[in-house]
Motif scaffolding. Structure first.
Motif, PDB file in Angstrom:
ATOM      1  N   ALA A 198      49.144  40.001  40.765  1.00 11.72           N
ATOM      2  CA  ALA A 198      49.997  40.843  39.849  1.00 11.72           C
ATOM      3  C   ALA A 198      49.760  39.574  38.528  1.00 11.72           C
ATOM      4  CB  ALA A 198      51.827  41.140  40.213  1.00 11.72           C
ATOM      5  N   SER A 199      50.385  38.801  38.480  1.00 12.41           N
ATOM      6  CA  SER A 199      50.724  37.775  37.620  1.00 12.41           C
ATOM      7  C   SER A 199      49.347  37.181  36.364  1.00 12.41           C
ATOM      8  CB  SER A 199      51.651  36.757  37.770  1.00 12.41           C
ATOM      9  OG  SER A 199      52.926  36.845  37.868  1.00 12.41           O
ATOM     10  N   LEU A 226      46.313  38.882  36.262  1.00 14.71           N
ATOM     11  CA  LEU A 226      45.425  40.019  36.209  1.00 14.71           C
ATOM     12  C   LEU A 226      44.165  39.256  35.386  1.00 14.71           C
ATOM     13  CD1 LEU A 226      48.060  43.389  35.706  1.00 14.71           C
ATOM     14  CD2 LEU A 226      46.311  42.559  37.842  1.00 14.71           C
ATOM     15  N   GLN A 227      44.821  38.236  34.350  1.00 15.65           N
ATOM     16  CA  GLN A 227      43.474  38.540  33.174  1.00 15.65           C
ATOM     17  C   GLN A 227      42.400  37.541  33.589  1.00 15.65           C
ATOM     18  OE1 GLN A 227      43.866  39.439  30.295  1.00 15.65           O
ATOM     19  NE2 GLN A 227      46.515  40.621  30.864  1.00 15.65           N
ATOM     20  N   LEU A 232      59.308  41.933  44.112  1.00 12.94           N
ATOM     21  CA  LEU A 232      57.578  42.856  45.060  1.00 12.94           C
ATOM     22  C   LEU A 232      57.641  43.876  44.935  1.00 12.94           C
ATOM     23  CD1 LEU A 232      58.476  41.522  48.545  1.00 12.94           C
ATOM     24  CD2 LEU A 232      56.756  41.198  47.855  1.00 12.94           C
ATOM     25  N   PHE A 233      56.795  44.357  44.303  1.00 11.05           N
ATOM     26  CA  PHE A 233      56.544  45.832  44.405  1.00 11.05           C
ATOM     27  C   PHE A 233      56.006  47.094  45.305  1.00 11.05           C
ATOM     28  CE2 PHE A 233      54.580  43.109  41.072  1.00 11.05           C
ATOM     29  CZ  PHE A 233      54.974  43.467  40.077  1.00 11.05           C
ATOM     30  N   LYS A 260      47.599  43.812  45.282  1.00 10.54           N
ATOM     31  CA  LYS A 260      48.218  43.769  44.335  1.00 10.54           C
ATOM     32  C   LYS A 260      49.599  42.797  43.720  1.00 10.54           C
ATOM     33  CE  LYS A 260      45.904  48.735  43.071  1.00 10.54           C
ATOM     34  NZ  LYS A 260      46.132  49.911  44.033  1.00 10.54           N
ATOM     35  N   GLU A 304      39.341  40.106  43.180  1.00  9.98           N
ATOM     36  CA  GLU A 304      40.863  39.784  42.400  1.00  9.98           C
ATOM     37  C   GLU A 304      41.138  39.278  44.357  1.00  9.98           C
ATOM     38  OE1 GLU A 304      42.479  43.853  42.595  1.00  9.98           O
ATOM     39  OE2 GLU A 304      44.654  42.826  42.952  1.00  9.98           O
ATOM     40  N   ARG A 331      51.828  34.520  44.765  1.00 16.75           N
ATOM     41  CA  ARG A 331      51.419  34.845  43.493  1.00 16.75           C
ATOM     42  C   ARG A 331      51.829  33.877  42.308  1.00 16.75           C
ATOM     43  NH1 ARG A 331      55.691  39.624  41.322  1.00 16.75           N
ATOM     44  NH2 ARG A 331      54.646  40.594  43.148  1.00 16.75           N
TER      45      ARG A 331
END
Lengths: 328, 496
Positions: B355-356, B358-359, B343-344, B351, B372, B409
């Protein structure tokens, strides 16, 4: 739970207002107690002097967010100024500045490569770079300041105007806007926050964590190069001791703005607020005819206050949030 | 047996949130007493109050007949209430002896510090009491997780200890180490110590505890029920306030090979081996702590080096050697230590979840922030994420919900082919555990290959079609799900 969320967002709003409120308070105090502070000329001077620090601090902020630190900025701008002044007579002002700025970006690239791919500690790498670049600048200049031929084109970056506004201020605004855009709206900026918050987690999420760190140092090199170019043009000479404590000043800017040194948090607004506070106080100290010793003590007090205030806030909230675990 | 430690009517408010309303507990000397409850039931607040870390708003605590008010943890320690936490509080760089003396130092008076330290003979006695056979001079970071847990208990009982409070003591332990811990507890019990045992593992509780107390929504709903008066199903029912049907295994619709891993070595110089993971299959990997089971999971996810292992995706000759290429190839990964590696914690749940990918919501490196959150709306409901929103900080969610964030995620990976999950439900409450299991089953049914590495045999048994048993860094057994638990256990233990 909903009350908790409301509390949390109220606190977030409070700290957001706090960030802008503190420079405002400093401004009002200066206006009230410092003679000759409130004049168009003086305020423009505050901004022009502050803009160099602000631009460099934008770079430092990117590095702090990704979880690193850069001590080498002071020597990078020194070497930049020396290289620029040496090249200017033969190769023209534009090319000389371009080369000088490339030197600063290269320094950032070296920092980034050593830190991201050789896994060396940022503290030591950039401290070493501080010495290496200073050594190179001294060698090239023979240890003495080199004066540039005073041509209007050489001085334009530091003293010119665009539509009546000093060029450094225009460039500082552009730098802040680009930092804001990078942090909020780009994959690269998001990567810095993720990597700075938890490097292992970023790797496991499949992010190019090392590249992200490298990129932060290169971008910081760019900001630093811009700041250095303005400074060189402003002083009109190449000096190995141009702004030796630039790195520490930029770290102070970020700290006063509330950007933590352990990564993962920070914004362009915070950098602006930190830089404004320092610029106004520096100016006030000069207007009040205080010695530089007083100036340093005052700066220390401001940094201490900036670091301690949010802590007091945390201590008060500590008990109410204990059961939530890692409340920020 | 007499009641030695009693808390009654304990309440605690945080702001306007009520963490505890009416919590009661009565510990008897020489008894192992289980405290259970879902995450968020108020267990941790209750324990913090019992050990003096938090002051209650109301209620009273009685220790050995005397009402007490603990001002601090040290205060509670001095009166014989000793906590042993889930996360190690040992000093890893110091020796066993130094760690044993650490509590004594807290009460030392300046220059008399030495006097309060244990001498070697006393220290050895304490170690023998808890059944720990290590040298006093070995460093803590040379010890296994199980030994550290025992050392932590030894440090507690090395001093005056009438009540021992253990928070999830077996969460990080393998089966054998857990057994050893349980033996130690029995010994302490026989000496008259009252033990409060907090755990999610119903098996452990049924085997170990003499009495069970269950918390729900800050209230004690079951107060000191004798072990034989309450069934496992009843415990679950009281914890959740509802009943709960175990899900049947999804019929294996095992398809083509998804990932082929060759020449895996779990340690330098170990026997190499190969394995394949198929579409729609749930492959379980079990092994005691240190056996290499977790390492095998990491290798399959591309997160750790397999010492020359090659990982290739079906149909292609693509070689995967890091997380980045593994993710691009569609291999999802949920690491075992969600705080350190997953985790962040300082960032928002959104977010964390995005995270994985973003593209997916960016072009030319510029994020389209409005898009998002889009893919997560349906998943939040499906997973019962609580609170059902993504704008909060990841650290504001409970353990189970944090684990769900890690699943989110991975589930939005555009070409997910295989999901490697390490310890999917460690330290997670039953409700979250069930929704995570359900999600894994559904994923498998939709044709995704799942690899589950777990030290929880029950979990692996109910979830997996096939089991790999790892011991001493190699695969020692391969069996179908209906294999006897005893057979698996002996295999896990045998090759050690």
């Amino acid at each position: 739970m909903t009350t908790f969320i409301k509390q949390r967002s109220a606190i977030a709003l409070g700290s957001r207002i706090g960030v802008i409120a503190i420079p405002l308070v400093v401004f009002i105090v200066c206006v009230l107690f410092v003679p000759r502070f409130l004049s168009v000329d003086n305020l423009q001077n505050v901004l022009r002097v502050g803009s160099i620090l602000l631009i460099a601090a934008c770079g430092q902020a990117a590095i702090l967010i990704v979880g690193g630190i850069d001590f080498s900025m002071g020597s990078a701008v020194a070497l930049l100024s020396v290289v620029t002044v040496i090249l200017a007579p033969e190769h023209g002002v534009a090319l000389a500045f371009a080369c000088g700025m490339c030197v600063a970006v290269l320094a950032g690239l070296c920092n980034g490569l050593l830190i991201a791919y050789l896994k060396l500690p940022a503290f030591l790498v950039t401290l070493g770079m501080l010495m290496v670049l200073h050594g190179l600048a001294s060698l090239l200049s023979g240890g003495m300041p080199l004066d540039a031929a005073p041509s209007p084109s050489f001085l334009w970056l530091g003293s010119g105007h665009v539509a009546g506004i000093p060029v450094p201020i225009v460039l500082a605004v552009l730098a802040v806007l680009s930092l804001h855009f990078l942090l909020r709206y780009t994959v690269a900026g998001r990567g810095w926050f993720l990597v700075g918050t938890n490097f292992n987690a970023a790797v496991n999420a499949g992010l190019p964590a090392r590249r992200s760190v490298l990129l932060a140092y290169v971008v910081a090199g760019l900001f630093c190069a811009l700041a250095g170019a303005i400074l060189t043009s402003r002083v009109g000479s190449g000096q190995p001791n141009l702004y030796p404590d630039l790195a520490f000043a930029t770290i102070a800017v970020c700290a006063i703005g509330g950007i933590p040194l352990n990564g993962g948090r920070g914004s362009a607004v915070q950098v602006v607020c930190g830089a404004l506070i320092i610029a106004m106080l520096n100016n006030a100290v000069v207007l009040l005819n205080l010695t530089s010793a007083w100036q340093q003590l005052l700066m220390a007090a401001v940094i201490a206050a900036a670091v301690l205030l949010p802590q007091l806030h945390t201590v008060r909230r500590r008990y109410t949030h204990l059961f939530k675990g890692n409340a920020q | 047996m007499k009641t030695i430690f009693q808390a009654s009517g304990i309440s605690k408010h945080y702001g306007t949130t009520c963490a505890l309303r009416d919590a009661n507990l009565a510990l008897k000397a020489g008894q192992i007493h289980a405290l259970m409850g879902e995450n968020g039931a108020g267990k941790s607040t209750f324990v913090k109050i019992l050990v003096g870390a938090v002051r209650p708003d109301g209620g009273e605590i009685v220790l050995a007949g005397q009402p007490v008010r603990f001002g601090s943890v040290r205060d509670a320690l001095n009166q014989g209430v000793v906590p042993v936490y889930q996360h190690s509080t040992l000093f890893n760089q110091l020796t066993v002896l130094e760690n044993l003396s650490a509590f004594g130092l807290g009460t030392a008076r300046r220059s008399w510090a030495k006097r309060n330290c244990l001498d070697r003979q006393q220290a050895n006695e304490v170690l023998r009491l808890v059944g720990l056979d290590v040298s006093l001079d070995s460093l803590v970071n040379e010890l296994s997780l199980g030994e550290r847990q025992l050392l932590e208990i030894a440090r507690g009982v090395g001093r005056h200890c009438s009540v021992l409070i253990l928070d999830e003591p077996t969460a990080a332990l393998g089966a054998r180490e857990a057994d050893r811990l349980h033996e130690t507890l029995q010994v302490l019990c026989a000496k008259g110590t009252a033990i409060l045992y907090i755990s999610h593992k119903i098996d452990d509780i049924k085997r170990m505890a003499d009495a069970v107390t269950i918390l729900r929504d800050g209230r004690t709903v079951v107060n000191a029920a004798a072990r034989d008066d309450i069934s496992a199903a009843q415990i679950v029912q009281h914890m959740l306030g509802q009943t709960f049907e175990p899900q049947a295994l999804c019929v294996s619709n095992r398809g083509d090979v998804v990932v082929e891993a060759k020449d895996i070595r779990l340690a330098a110089g170990a026997q190499p081996f190969s394995l394949c993971v198929h579409q729609g299959e749930v492959l379980g990997i079990v092994g005691v702590a240190g056996s290499g089971a977790l390492r095998l999971g990491e290798v399959l996810a591309g997160a750790a080096s397999g010492h020359g292992a090659t990982l290739s995706l079906s149909g292609t000759t693509q070689i995967i050697n890091d997380r980045q290429s593994a993710m691009r190839a569609g291999i999802g990964y949920v690491p075992s230590d969600r705080h350190a590696d997953g985790l962040f914690l300082g960032l928002s749940a959104l977010k964390n979840a995005s995270a994985s990918v973003l593209q997916r919501f960016s072009s030319w490196g510029v994020l389209r922030l409005r898009e998002e959150a889009g893919p997560f709306d349906a998943l939040i409901a499906q997973f019962n994420l609580n609170p059902a929103r993504l704008d909060l900080n990841a650290s504001d969610y409970s353990g189970g919900n944090q684990q769900k964030l890690l699943f989110l995620r991975n589930l939005v990976l555009p070409n997910l082919q295989m999901l490697v999950v390490l310890e999917p439900t460690r330290g997670v409450d039953i409700g979250a555990r069930e929704s995570i299991h359900q999600a894994l089953r559904e994923l498998a049914c939709s044709g995704i290959a799942i690899v589950v590495v777990s030290s929880d045999l029950l979990e692996v048994n109910t979830l997996c079609h096939e089991l790999l048993v790892v011991a001493s860094n190699r695969v020692v057994g391969r069996m179908t799900a209906d294999a006897q638990t005893d057979a698996v256990l002996s295999m896990m233990a045998g090759a050690c």
